[in-house]
Design a protein around this motif. Structure first.
Motif, mmCIF file in Angstrom:
data_model
loop_
_atom_site.group_PDB
_atom_site.id
_atom_site.type_symbol
_atom_site.label_atom_id
_atom_site.label_comp_id
_atom_site.label_asym_id
_atom_site.label_seq_id
_atom_site.Cartn_x
_atom_site.Cartn_y
_atom_site.Cartn_z
ATOM 1 N N LYS A 12 -2.407 5.376 -4.212
ATOM 2 C CA LYS A 12 -2.225 4.032 -3.679
ATOM 3 C C LYS A 12 -1.283 3.213 -4.555
ATOM 4 O O LYS A 12 -1.110 3.498 -5.740
ATOM 5 C CB LYS A 12 -3.577 3.321 -3.563
ATOM 6 C CG LYS A 12 -4.542 4.000 -2.599
ATOM 7 C CD LYS A 12 -5.839 3.222 -2.499
ATOM 8 C CE LYS A 12 -6.793 3.875 -1.502
ATOM 9 N NZ LYS A 12 -8.066 3.129 -1.380
ATOM 10 N N ILE A 13 -0.686 2.194 -3.948
ATOM 11 C CA ILE A 13 0.163 1.273 -4.706
ATOM 12 C C ILE A 13 -0.750 0.389 -5.559
ATOM 13 O O ILE A 13 -1.676 -0.245 -5.030
ATOM 14 C CB ILE A 13 1.017 0.413 -3.754
ATOM 15 C CG1 ILE A 13 1.888 1.310 -2.861
ATOM 16 C CG2 ILE A 13 1.875 -0.572 -4.534
ATOM 17 C CD1 ILE A 13 2.649 0.545 -1.796
ATOM 18 N N PRO A 14 -0.513 0.317 -6.857
ATOM 19 C CA PRO A 14 -1.410 -0.470 -7.735
ATOM 20 C C PRO A 14 -1.415 -1.951 -7.365
ATOM 21 O O PRO A 14 -0.360 -2.552 -7.141
ATOM 22 C CB PRO A 14 -0.810 -0.260 -9.130
ATOM 23 C CG PRO A 14 0.018 0.982 -9.022
ATOM 24 C CD PRO A 14 0.533 1.018 -7.613
ATOM 25 N N LEU A 33 3.110 7.978 -1.226
ATOM 26 C CA LEU A 33 2.184 6.865 -1.397
ATOM 27 C C LEU A 33 1.376 6.653 -0.121
ATOM 28 O O LEU A 33 1.880 6.856 0.985
ATOM 29 C CB LEU A 33 2.948 5.597 -1.758
ATOM 30 C CG LEU A 33 3.760 5.668 -3.067
ATOM 31 C CD1 LEU A 33 4.614 4.422 -3.227
ATOM 32 C CD2 LEU A 33 2.831 5.844 -4.264
ATOM 33 N N GLU A 34 0.147 6.238 -0.282
ATOM 34 C CA GLU A 34 -0.731 6.037 0.863
ATOM 35 C C GLU A 34 -1.544 4.763 0.662
ATOM 36 O O GLU A 34 -1.319 4.002 -0.283
ATOM 37 C CB GLU A 34 -1.662 7.244 1.033
ATOM 38 C CG GLU A 34 -2.480 7.557 -0.196
ATOM 39 C CD GLU A 34 -3.242 8.857 -0.059
ATOM 40 O OE1 GLU A 34 -4.243 9.023 -0.790
ATOM 41 O OE2 GLU A 34 -2.858 9.703 0.773
ATOM 42 N N GLY A 35 -2.456 4.534 1.580
ATOM 43 C CA GLY A 35 -3.249 3.308 1.494
ATOM 44 C C GLY A 35 -2.520 2.134 2.119
ATOM 45 O O GLY A 35 -1.669 2.297 2.993
ATOM 46 N N THR A 36 -2.806 0.948 1.675
ATOM 47 C CA THR A 36 -2.233 -0.268 2.254
ATOM 48 C C THR A 36 -1.260 -0.920 1.270
ATOM 49 O O THR A 36 -1.228 -0.597 0.084
ATOM 50 C CB THR A 36 -3.338 -1.276 2.591
ATOM 51 O OG1 THR A 36 -4.013 -1.632 1.378
ATOM 52 C CG2 THR A 36 -4.334 -0.682 3.567
ATOM 53 N N ILE A 37 -0.468 -1.842 1.814
ATOM 54 C CA ILE A 37 0.365 -2.688 0.956
ATOM 55 C C ILE A 37 -0.551 -3.735 0.322
ATOM 56 O O ILE A 37 -1.250 -4.459 1.036
ATOM 57 C CB ILE A 37 1.476 -3.360 1.778
ATOM 58 C CG1 ILE A 37 2.373 -2.294 2.405
ATOM 59 C CG2 ILE A 37 2.292 -4.307 0.912
ATOM 60 C CD1 ILE A 37 3.424 -2.855 3.348
ATOM 61 N N PRO A 38 -0.599 -3.819 -0.984
ATOM 62 C CA PRO A 38 -1.558 -4.732 -1.637
ATOM 63 C C PRO A 38 -1.391 -6.176 -1.188
ATOM 64 O O PRO A 38 -0.271 -6.675 -1.054
ATOM 65 C CB PRO A 38 -1.230 -4.582 -3.129
ATOM 66 C CG PRO A 38 -0.571 -3.247 -3.245
ATOM 67 C CD PRO A 38 0.194 -3.065 -1.963
ATOM 68 N N MET A 39 -2.486 -6.831 -0.948
ATOM 69 C CA MET A 39 -2.475 -8.242 -0.589
ATOM 70 C C MET A 39 -1.836 -9.084 -1.689
ATOM 71 O O MET A 39 -1.248 -10.145 -1.421
ATOM 72 C CB MET A 39 -3.917 -8.710 -0.334
ATOM 73 C CG MET A 39 -4.048 -10.133 0.140
ATOM 74 S SD MET A 39 -3.498 -10.348 1.847
ATOM 75 C CE MET A 39 -4.799 -9.445 2.698
ATOM 76 N N GLU A 40 -1.903 -8.595 -2.929
ATOM 77 C CA GLU A 40 -1.353 -9.336 -4.063
ATOM 78 C C GLU A 40 0.165 -9.489 -3.984
ATOM 79 O O GLU A 40 0.743 -10.325 -4.686
ATOM 80 C CB GLU A 40 -1.736 -8.640 -5.368
ATOM 81 C CG GLU A 40 -3.207 -8.805 -5.759
ATOM 82 C CD GLU A 40 -4.132 -7.948 -4.925
ATOM 83 O OE1 GLU A 40 -5.342 -8.146 -5.005
ATOM 84 O OE2 GLU A 40 -3.623 -7.067 -4.199
#
Length: 390
Positions: A12-14, A33-40
């Motif tokens: 995942k993207i940190p 890379l997998e998962g979501t784009i971080p809300m941060e």
């Protein structure tokens, strides 16, 4: 700048990357890379370029994702899902938006057109190969960087090209002439295009598109668009790619299109177009019949089908037509003969009703005729059949 592209990165993207407040460019394309784009990432107010193409990023875009200074968003060829809601709200400086080859779905929401209306510097938008529905926003604006306001363009070039706020050296993938090409460098300020192909968009093509005088690519194929092809598209004289295939468009191909001298890819196949095609002159003469397939009511030089009703018949066809005409019923003669026969039958019935002697004689002769026919048939039957009947 953070450039980790073309590696074998996975996971995942940190989320802590959202704390790098002065980060201007994130380039992590072509990884795993997998998962979501971080809300941060919503906190990265200095972010100018987000390049995450060619990964396995899934789920929806972060709500309220709208870094105020961002110029380029490249998220193509991932696994993004959901609708385009509450994104790009404050991205008025956006120049390039590419979310193609994902799984975005749902109707283009009411909020989205208003957000697109605010993108006054947008030059390239690619939402192709998704499952978006709804109408094409009529307020969409497309312009080249060269035609942007002088202050805006000067702001992009205020520093050296390698450190300008727009990344001219980062390749931008865009489909022109039905082939995907990476563009970078000096050509980017002259690029302008819309690619909404391979979706489920409905309705008519907005007339406002005729105002995009510098547009080079317009691809709306594989949708469910209706209505005519706008003749005012002929005003888009710099257009090189026009793909309207696989829709439900009707009407004719505007003859004004012969002035599109830079047109290098043109396709209107698989629609409901009709009428005479423009003449085979200029760039339109360079395209073969495959660009007009499955428009059964088109005729003319571009499709090599002449259905003109003024064409004089050949002699053999004329003789065949005459023979066919001889075998047809003359309706006037038929009506007259029917009326005469009806009157004769009525006259006979009236005479038999009034004169009892003639009526008796008539029925006598009818009975004699029936008996004669009966005995004639019996006498001429084979002996075996006649014995069975007896």
């Amino acid at each position: 700048m953070l450039d980790l592209s073309n590696n074998q990165l996975s996971g995942k993207i940190p989320r802590w990357m959202g704390n790098m407040f002065f980060l201007e460019r994130i380039i992590m394309s072509n990884n795993h890379l997998e998962g979501t784009i971080p809300m941060e990432f919503n906190q990265l107010d200095s972010l100018l370029l987000l390049e995450l193409s060619l990964n396995n990023i899934s789920k929806s875009l972060p709500s309220c994702f709208s870094p105020s200074q961002i110029k380029q968003v490249h998220l193509s060829k991932n696994r993004l899902r959901g609708a385009l809601t509450d994104v790009l709200r404050n991205c008025s400086n956006l120049v390039k938006l590419d979310i193609s080859y994902n799984f975005l779905n749902g109707s283009i929401p009411r909020q989205m057109p208003m957000e697109l209306c605010n993108l006054s510097h947008l030059s390239l938008i690619d939402l192709s190969h998704n499952n978006l529905s709804g109408h094409i926003p009529p307020c969409l604006k497309i312009t080249t960087l060269m035609d942007a306001s002088e202050d805006y363009f000067d702001g992009l070039m205020s520093t050296t090209p390698n450190h300008s706020s727009f990344s001219f050296n980062e390749p931008i993938e865009f489909t022109t002439k039905n082939v995907s090409h990476p563009y970078k460098g000096k050509i980017l300020p002259y690029m302008a295009g819309i690619d909404l192909s391979y979706n489920n968009l409905v309705g008519k093509i907005p007339t406002e598109i005729e105002n995009f005088s510098k547009i080079i690519v317009l691809s709306l194929s594989h949708n469910r668009l209706i209505g005519p092809i706008l003749p005012t598209f002929a005003n888009l004289v710099q257009m090189e790619t026009l793909d309207l295939s696989y829709n439900n468009l009707n009407g004719n191909i505007p003859p004004e299109f012969v002035v599109l001298h830079f047109l290098q890819y043109f396709n209107v196949s698989y629609n409901n177009l009709s009428g005479r095609t423009p003449e085979r002159i200029g760039q339109l003469g360079a395209f073969d019949e495959s660009r007009y397939l499955r428009n059964p009511f088109l005729y003319g030089t571009l499709v090599q089908k002449n259905c003109s009703p003024i064409e004089p018949p050949l002699t053999p066809k004329a003789s065949t037509s005459n023979r066919q005409d001889d075998g047809l019923i003359d309706m006037n003669v038929f009506h007259v003969s029917f009326i005469v026969s009806y009157i004769v039958l009525l006259s006979i019935a009236a005479v038999l009703y009034i004169n009892p002697y003639w009526k008796q004689a008539w029925f006598y002769h009818v009975e004699m005729g029936v008996n004669s026919c009966y005995y004639f048939v019996i006498d001429n039957l084979p002996r075996g059949i006649r014995c069975e009947n007896m």
